[in-house]
Write an enzyme that holds these catalytic residues in place. Structure first.
Site, mmCIF file in Angstrom:
data_model
loop_
_atom_site.group_PDB
_atom_site.id
_atom_site.type_symbol
_atom_site.label_atom_id
_atom_site.label_comp_id
_atom_site.label_asym_id
_atom_site.label_seq_id
_atom_site.Cartn_x
_atom_site.Cartn_y
_atom_site.Cartn_z
ATOM 1 N N GLY A 178 -34.554 -33.921 -9.174
ATOM 2 C CA GLY A 178 -35.186 -33.881 -10.627
ATOM 3 C C GLY A 178 -36.225 -35.141 -10.770
ATOM 4 N N ARG A 261 -29.278 -54.578 -10.995
ATOM 5 C CA ARG A 261 -29.738 -53.837 -11.819
ATOM 6 C C ARG A 261 -29.174 -54.015 -13.230
ATOM 7 N NH1 ARG A 261 -32.641 -49.222 -9.209
ATOM 8 N NH2 ARG A 261 -32.933 -50.364 -7.071
ATOM 9 N N GLU A 411 -23.949 -35.536 -3.862
ATOM 10 C CA GLU A 411 -24.162 -36.613 -2.715
ATOM 11 C C GLU A 411 -23.309 -36.549 -1.712
ATOM 12 O OE1 GLU A 411 -23.843 -40.364 -4.472
ATOM 13 O OE2 GLU A 411 -23.211 -41.367 -2.424
ATOM 14 N N HIS A 440 -30.572 -43.371 -1.520
ATOM 15 C CA HIS A 440 -30.381 -45.011 -1.933
ATOM 16 C C HIS A 440 -30.906 -46.047 -0.830
ATOM 17 C CE1 HIS A 440 -27.734 -42.751 -4.651
ATOM 18 N NE2 HIS A 440 -28.062 -43.778 -5.309
ATOM 19 N N CYS A 472 -29.963 -37.445 -4.426
ATOM 20 C CA CYS A 472 -30.094 -37.808 -5.787
ATOM 21 C C CYS A 472 -31.661 -38.009 -6.215
ATOM 22 C CB CYS A 472 -29.496 -39.146 -5.798
ATOM 23 S SG CYS A 472 -29.216 -39.808 -7.404
#
Ligand code: GLN
Ligand code: ZN
Length: 502
Positions: A178, A261, A411, A440, A472
């Site tokens: 996406g 984060r 994943e 990642h 992802c």
């Protein structure tokens, strides 16, 4: 001293424990949500705790306060009614500490000593229950009238046939999850727009340029099912929360997400309705630029709930159905705009699974039901995708089947396709795209490595059902590594296609 979370858990039976030598720390102020504490309910719990005759009784929050923002006084909402309401209804960390102090005074000096605070809270809770937008009767009625048929699509065999005919994709279709990189320029444009330095029209133009360049790149790379890249989204939940009624964003409500984060979860305070289409114009524009199918891209009900602060006055199953209905209307609008593939992301499906195994069934039922509600309103030739991450899918395999998505991307790179044999064993015969590039990590996967993972995947999954994609979304990656990795992914897919086709 023994500290107990009395918001998620309960006191032990009086007959089973002797607390006479224990200082009991009663966690009656919820450390996980952001709502003002119902003092009557907290007092009732503290009375029960006293009845166990601990050596002493202290009041506490149910957990540390790291999951909630700092102080409601730092917030100001533009709508004056919402502003007044939320300031009364909410308790961030500082307010929770004040509640602990009030309750502790009651424990020491008797409940009469805090009767003013208790009365004030009762008034606020009553005002909240009756406030406009908290209960929308038309919506409650729409939810109450839902039947199993609203969550049921046509047979997969029929859908599969019609979708293959309509989409005409090669073996092992390639796609992405996406988002494309959120560059500094994109963030800068959004910041300038938020400050009023960039007009709505100029901002929209910037986003269209970004979409056009992402579409060109994907065509150039040779991907089969394209995406618009999600440049316009600050965050995959907040973007929808800002457009749906019933949510309020915060300006300073930061909490830790993981590591360094942070995220600013939106507050889901009322019944959720969709006042207008949220993603259709961007999708329509992206689709107008290419003859390849462009995936519409939405965030599912469970993930919206998991990454917001949900209300505490309505079962989450009902909240999920309200969001499901809003998404259902969006999915239909995308379909009507000519979008043939719509992805509804549920990366948090596994994350919300309760620790207590006895509660798994109930959770998974509403989680799956709300996804089906969101996605079952479309024609059989519209292809529904979903995306799941954060691994360890073992406990939710049935739920993955239950979603009944036509294609599930998952994943899988780090675990080297671990979930696939199990999925196949469960009889999963829908499309599946096990991520072959672990996004990642900042490393570019080689063609050999990608070929190997795809070949491994083909050992468990029937070739006609297998998709080739990253793990992802790519929003945290840079463009150089993204281009190189996707080029390798397309190349590896071609090699495996050629090897396995005959
Ligand atoms: N569609 C989202 C993206 O690509 C999915 C992100 C996620 O799984 N967390 O960014
Ligand atoms: Zn993901």
């Amino acid at each position: 001293a023994l500290g107990l979370d009395l918001c998620r858990g309960s006191l032990p039976e009086a007959t089973s424990v002797d607390l006479s030598k224990v200082a009991l720390v009663a966690g009656v102020v919820d450390g996980r949500n952001i709502w003002r504490t119902d003092l009557d309910a907290a007092i009732a719990r503290l009375d029960d705790a006293k009845a166990l005759h601990p050596a002493s009784l202290a009041v506490a929050t149910s957990t540390s306060l790291q999951h909630v923002p700092h102080d409601t006084a730092l917030e100001k909402w533009d709508d004056p009614v919402l502003d007044a309401n939320l300031h009364a209804w909410l308790a961030f960390a500082d307010q929770k500490v004040a509640e602990v102090v009030t309750l502790a005074r009651g424990v020491r000096q008797g409940w009469d000593s805090i009767s003013e605070a208790v009365e004030a809270t009762r008034e606020v809770l009553a005002q909240r229950a009756a406030a406009p937008g908290v209960v929308r009767p038309e919506l409650r009625e729409r939810v109450a009238k839902l039947t199993e048929a609203d969550r049921q699509r046509e047979d997969f065999a029929l859908r599969d046939e019609l979708q293959r005919e309509r989409l005409d994709l090669p073996l092992l279709p390639t796609t992405t999850i996406g988002s494309f990189p959120q560059t500094t320029e994109i963030r800068r444009a959004r910041a300038a727009w938020a400050k009023g330095e960039l007009s709505d029209a100029d901002y929209a133009e910037r986003m269209r340029e970004e979409i056009a360049s992402v579409i060109r790149l994907q065509e150039d790379l040779g991907l089969d099912v394209l995406v618009h890249g999600e440049a316009e989204r600050n965050d995959m939940v907040q973007y929808f929360a800002e457009q749906l009624d019933g949510f309020a964003a915060t300006k300073n409500g930061w909490v830790q997400s993981y590591g360094s984060r942070c995220t600013r979860p939106s507050i889901l305070w009322g019944d959720v309705v969709r006042p207008h289409a949220m993603t259709v114009e961007w999708a329509r524009y992206a689709q107008s630029l290419t003859s390849h199918p462009v995936k519409g891209m939405l965030t599912g009900p469970v993930t919206i709930i998991a990454w917001s602060f949900p209300r505490n006055d309505l079962p989450l199953a009902q909240v999920a159905d309200q969001i499901g209905l809003a998404l259902r209307d969006e999915v239909t609008d995308l379909q009507d705009a000519g979008i043939a593939v719509v992805q509804v992301d549920e990366p948090a499906l596994r994350e919300l699974l309760p620790l207590d195994a006895a509660r798994h069934g109930e959770y998974l039922k509403w989680a799956v039901d709300s996804f089906r509600l969101a996605t079952a309103g479309v024609r059989p030739d519209t292809q529904i995708h979903t995306h799941l991450c954060y691994s360890e899918f073992g406990q939710i395999l049935d739920a993955i089947l239950g979603l009944d998505a036509d294609v599930t991307s998952i994943e899988a790179a780090r675990s080297r396709m671990e979930v696939l044999p199990e999925l196949a064993e469960q009889g999963f015969n829908h499309g599946v795209g096990p991520g072959v590039w672990d996004i990642h990590s900042p490393r570019v996967p080689s063609v050999e490595e990608l070929t190997e993972l795809l070949t491994l995947a083909a050992e468990s999954i029937e070739l006609r059902n297998l998709w080739s994609n990253p793990d992802c979304g790519l929003k945290t990656r840079g463009y150089a590594e993204t281009e190189e990795s996707l080029r390798n992914l397309v190349e590896a897919t071609r090699i495996v296609r050629a090897q396995l086709e005959n």
